[in-house]
Design an enzyme around this catalytic site. Sequence first.
Site, PDB file in Angstrom:
ATOM      1  N   ASN A  89       0.955  -1.212  -0.070  1.00 34.17           N
ATOM      2  CA  ASN A  89      -0.016   0.107  -0.026  1.00 34.17           C
ATOM      3  C   ASN A  89       0.877   1.509  -0.033  1.00 34.17           C
ATOM      4  OD1 ASN A  89      -1.973   1.780   0.825  1.00 34.17           O
ATOM      5  ND2 ASN A  89      -0.962   1.943   2.493  1.00 34.17           N
ATOM      6  N   TYR A 169       3.662   9.719 -11.415  1.00 33.33           N
ATOM      7  CA  TYR A 169       2.986   8.640 -10.914  1.00 33.33           C
ATOM      8  C   TYR A 169       2.170   7.550 -11.763  1.00 33.33           C
ATOM      9  CZ  TYR A 169      -0.632   7.263  -7.798  1.00 33.33           C
ATOM     10  OH  TYR A 169      -2.162   6.409  -6.827  1.00 33.33           O
TER      11      TYR A 169
END
Length: 250
Positions: A89, A169
């Site tokens: 995560n 990203y």
Amino acid sequence: MEIRSKIALITGANRGLGFEIARQLGKRQIKVLIGARNAAAGQAAVNGLIAEGIDALFILLDITETNSIDKAVRIVTEKFGYLDILVNNAARLPKATDSGLPSQVSQELLLEFLETNFLAQVNVTQSFLPLIKQSTAGRIVNMSSSIGSVTISSEHLHQNGPKPPRIPYAASKAALNMFTVILAKELRQDGIKVNSADPGLTQTDAGGPNAPYTVEQGARPAVWLACLDDDGPTGCFFTHVEEHVVNNPW
Ligand SMILES: NC(=O)c1ccc[n+]([C@@H]2O[C@H](COP(=O)([O-])OP(=O)(O)OC[C@H]3O[C@@H](n4cnc5c(N)ncnc54)[C@H](OP(=O)(O)O)[C@@H]3O)[C@@H](O)[C@H]2O)c1
């Protein structure tokens, strides 16, 4: 026969989606190992979960530091000897000040995102894999994003609507998605399922307070994938619509 408890490690679980995923897994009687690079924040998260009746333990883990990963693996090996669920995560999230136009982006910024959101995820997964192979039903969940979907990003090209995402990203999450698919194929024979989860734009520090989804909603695909039955999918990408977990395009 002794029934051993299920154990999940969630990276970056001191706040945001990682904390909520740990909370929801903990509510399902899974022992949750709270990976965090900041000891005070990690222990505070654990204390909060224990106060809710959840079996939680802090594990110091900076995913970009191989020494830190090795130490964490040693601790889990000595204490338990197996790991059922790994939720990758922790991530470097975009900031408003990051410049991300493909024609101008710096090598430094690209490297920063790829190091945390791709190379570190591979390193963490490889390092914990021997422990996951000791599980009878290993599950690996990679926290991705619709921004890492080539299909969804390419739709921006044909619409007048939203701006295309920033390349560092987006590329790092697309690379993570490719890791999901290829690792899933490699580990299929071991019964280990590997999937990507897209939480949608969620109300965390990164997503901001006006994001459409609460952390409870955003955590749902990852929790579902972490708890898949043996006949569940592998090598897939899931998000959520209303109450349902649904496929995301790659
Ligand atoms: N929120 C959204 O709208 C959204 C949408 C799509 C996908 N996602 C994905 O969901 C995941 C969680 O996002 P979030 O919104 O919860 O982010 P967040 O609130 O910014 O939390 C990020 C977490 O990652 C940790 N982290 C960052 N670098 C780390 C490192 N090197 N080692 C260990 N921990 C590290 C942070 O720790 P510190 O507290 O120490 O900084 C923090 O716990 C990410 O993979 C993100 O890409 C989020």
